[in-house]
Design a protein around this motif. Structure first.
Motif, PDB file in Angstrom:
ATOM      1  N   GLY A   1      -8.218  -3.431  17.870  1.00  0.00           N
ATOM      2  CA  GLY A   1      -8.931  -2.400  17.114  1.00  0.00           C
ATOM      3  C   GLY A   1     -10.412  -2.321  17.407  1.00  0.00           C
ATOM      4  O   GLY A   1     -11.156  -1.619  16.709  1.00  0.00           O
ATOM      5  N   VAL A   2     -10.873  -3.023  18.451  1.00  0.00           N
ATOM      6  CA  VAL A   2     -12.308  -3.024  18.774  1.00  0.00           C
ATOM      7  C   VAL A   2     -12.495  -2.944  20.284  1.00  0.00           C
ATOM      8  O   VAL A   2     -11.945  -3.763  21.029  1.00  0.00           O
ATOM      9  N   ILE A   3     -13.265  -1.941  20.723  1.00  0.00           N
ATOM     10  CA  ILE A   3     -13.628  -1.820  22.139  1.00  0.00           C
ATOM     11  C   ILE A   3     -15.121  -1.524  22.223  1.00  0.00           C
ATOM     12  O   ILE A   3     -15.644  -0.680  21.492  1.00  0.00           O
ATOM     13  N   ALA A   4     -15.809  -2.222  23.111  1.00  0.00           N
ATOM     14  CA  ALA A   4     -17.242  -1.998  23.306  1.00  0.00           C
ATOM     15  C   ALA A   4     -17.540  -1.859  24.794  1.00  0.00           C
ATOM     16  O   ALA A   4     -16.810  -2.384  25.644  1.00  0.00           O
ATOM     17  N   PHE A   5     -18.618  -1.147  25.091  1.00  0.00           N
ATOM     18  CA  PHE A   5     -19.079  -0.995  26.470  1.00  0.00           C
ATOM     19  C   PHE A   5     -20.495  -1.546  26.554  1.00  0.00           C
ATOM     20  O   PHE A   5     -21.379  -1.146  25.785  1.00  0.00           O
TER      21      PHE A   5
ATOM     22  N   GLN B   1     -16.110   4.952  14.032  1.00  0.00           N
ATOM     23  CA  GLN B   1     -14.778   4.731  13.485  1.00  0.00           C
ATOM     24  C   GLN B   1     -13.836   5.755  14.118  1.00  0.00           C
ATOM     25  O   GLN B   1     -14.062   6.957  14.004  1.00  0.00           O
ATOM     26  N   VAL B   2     -12.797   5.282  14.790  1.00  0.00           N
ATOM     27  CA  VAL B   2     -11.901   6.179  15.519  1.00  0.00           C
ATOM     28  C   VAL B   2     -10.445   5.809  15.225  1.00  0.00           C
ATOM     29  O   VAL B   2     -10.151   4.677  14.830  1.00  0.00           O
ATOM     30  N   PRO B   3      -9.521   6.747  15.411  1.00  0.00           N
ATOM     31  CA  PRO B   3      -8.101   6.409  15.250  1.00  0.00           C
ATOM     32  C   PRO B   3      -7.629   5.486  16.369  1.00  0.00           C
ATOM     33  O   PRO B   3      -8.206   5.464  17.458  1.00  0.00           O
TER      34      PRO B   3
ATOM     35  N   ARG C   1     -10.186   2.871  12.782  1.00  0.00           N
ATOM     36  CA  ARG C   1     -10.368   3.331  11.415  1.00  0.00           C
ATOM     37  C   ARG C   1      -9.438   2.562  10.463  1.00  0.00           C
ATOM     38  O   ARG C   1      -8.259   2.385  10.745  1.00  0.00           O
ATOM     39  N   GLY C   2     -10.000   2.086   9.339  1.00  0.00           N
ATOM     40  CA  GLY C   2      -9.213   1.406   8.326  1.00  0.00           C
ATOM     41  C   GLY C   2      -8.947  -0.059   8.598  1.00  0.00           C
ATOM     42  O   GLY C   2      -8.193  -0.699   7.864  1.00  0.00           O
ATOM     43  N   LEU C   3      -9.565  -0.607   9.629  1.00  0.00           N
ATOM     44  CA  LEU C   3      -9.323  -2.003   9.994  1.00  0.00           C
ATOM     45  C   LEU C   3      -9.966  -2.940   8.969  1.00  0.00           C
ATOM     46  O   LEU C   3     -11.111  -2.742   8.549  1.00  0.00           O
ATOM     47  N   THR C   4      -9.224  -3.979   8.541  1.00  0.00           N
ATOM     48  CA  THR C   4      -9.738  -4.942   7.558  1.00  0.00           C
ATOM     49  C   THR C   4      -9.446  -6.365   8.026  1.00  0.00           C
ATOM     50  O   THR C   4      -8.726  -6.578   8.998  1.00  0.00           O
ATOM     51  N   GLY C   5      -9.996  -7.329   7.288  1.00  0.00           N
ATOM     52  CA  GLY C   5      -9.759  -8.731   7.616  1.00  0.00           C
ATOM     53  C   GLY C   5     -11.059  -9.497   7.742  1.00  0.00           C
ATOM     54  O   GLY C   5     -12.160  -8.914   7.813  1.00  0.00           O
ATOM     55  N   GLY C   6     -10.949 -10.829   7.783  1.00  0.00           N
ATOM     56  CA  GLY C   6     -12.129 -11.674   7.838  1.00  0.00           C
ATOM     57  C   GLY C   6     -12.953 -11.489   9.095  1.00  0.00           C
ATOM     58  O   GLY C   6     -14.184 -11.388   9.044  1.00  0.00           O
TER      59      GLY C   6
ATOM     60  N   LYS D   1      -7.112   6.708  20.040  1.00  0.00           N
ATOM     61  CA  LYS D   1      -8.222   6.801  20.993  1.00  0.00           C
ATOM     62  C   LYS D   1      -8.425   5.478  21.707  1.00  0.00           C
ATOM     63  O   LYS D   1      -8.660   5.440  22.924  1.00  0.00           O
ATOM     64  N   LEU D   2      -8.324   4.379  20.975  1.00  0.00           N
ATOM     65  CA  LEU D   2      -8.471   3.064  21.587  1.00  0.00           C
ATOM     66  C   LEU D   2      -7.360   2.809  22.605  1.00  0.00           C
ATOM     67  O   LEU D   2      -7.597   2.238  23.669  1.00  0.00           O
TER      68      LEU D   2
END
Length: 278
Positions: free
Chosen positions: A99-103, A83-85, A60-65, A88-89
């Motif tokens: 800041g990114v996890i996928a299954f 969107q999670v805190p 949550r709140g992640l920014t950038g290119g 949790k990640l």
């Protein structure tokens, strides 16, 4: 005492060997897992390569290119995310997830628009199952198992609000998730309209009717809709059904488990299509 001691020793040796055999068998058995990937660039490349993403978590709140590029790709490929805190990640993995996890899904999702023409080309009568907001993984797996046994050509689920295809689902389905095409769509209502335009009758299972499941003619091309046990079929889907049916109940408990209900109606389809005499 000597005899008793020897017996105890032999027993210990036997139990030790048995334990070793069980451990070797456990280690050799394949384990169903959803492959986890993390890191913004890794997830972007996985999506671009055509991997089916089962679930994706964004801090949550992640920014950038790079995160903007990822969000653009998610919209382009129509992939849902949560969107999670960051906590949790961190519970999922202690590695640098950025800041990114996928299954990655263990199955490849299909398109119902591709399946229906193929079924007709084979000279078969389509039987499609729509699962509306069924989120319990084991119920989902059990339904897929029954669907495979009863000749269902495809199962359609919504992209949001549906059970995940994870190891529990695969195990409960007894591997049927690898055999029955699963279609994941944004709008079940659009799917319903496509199926009606393709000549399928729509049969909704609900308690809000007086007609039993035996009334429709399932020898015709058919789509059956099952809803969640607590809410049932959504109103928009229900009002677009050609038939509303229910399972007769004589006990005091008001409803069956949804996977059991699916089995009851699907085997009524089998009974009619194979002309099984009762």
């Amino acid at each position: 005492m000597i005899i008793e001691t020897n017996f105890i020793k032999r027993k210990k040796v036997f139990l030790g060997k048995l334990q070793d055999m069980n451990e070797r068998r456990f280690q050799s058995e394949p384990k169903e897992v959803n492959q986890m990937i993390f890191g913004i660039r890794a997830v972007i490349e996985a999506i671009k390569s055509g991997k089916d993403i089962e679930s994706l978590f964004l801090q949550r709140g992640l920014t950038g290119g790079l995160i903007s590029e990822l969000k653009t790709i998610l919209r382009e490929f129509d992939i849902p995310s949560q969107q999670v805190p960051v906590e949790k990640l961190d519970r999922i993995t202690q590695k640098n997830h950025q800041g990114v996890i996928a299954f990655i899904s263990p199955i490849t999702y299909q398109k119902i628009e591709d399946i229906i023409p193929l079924v007709f080309e084979k000279g078969e009568t389509p039987l499609i199952l729509i699962l509306d907001n069924i989120t319990d993984v084991r119920n989902f797996g059990a339904i897929v198992r029954t669907a495979e046994c009863t000749g269902v050509h495809a199962i359609v689920v919504p992209k949001k609000g549906s059970a995940q295809v994870n190891p529990d689902a695969v195990k409960t389905s007894a591997g049927a998730l690898y055999k029955v095409p699963i279609c994941r769509h944004d709008s079940l209502l659009q799917v319903l309209r496509f199926l009606k335009d393709s000549g399928l009758q729509i049969v909704g299972c609900t308690e809000k009717t007086e007609d039993f499941i035996y009334k429709p003619d399932y020898k015709s091309p058919t789509c059956i809709i099952m809803g969640a046990e607590d809410e049932g079929i959504s109103f928009d889907l229900m009002r677009n059904c050609d038939h509303l049916t229910k399972i007769p109940m004589v006990g005091e408990i008001e409803s069956l488990n949804v996977s059991v209900s699916a089995g009851v109606i699907l085997y009524e389809v089998v009974r009619q299509r194979f002309n099984v005499k009762m």
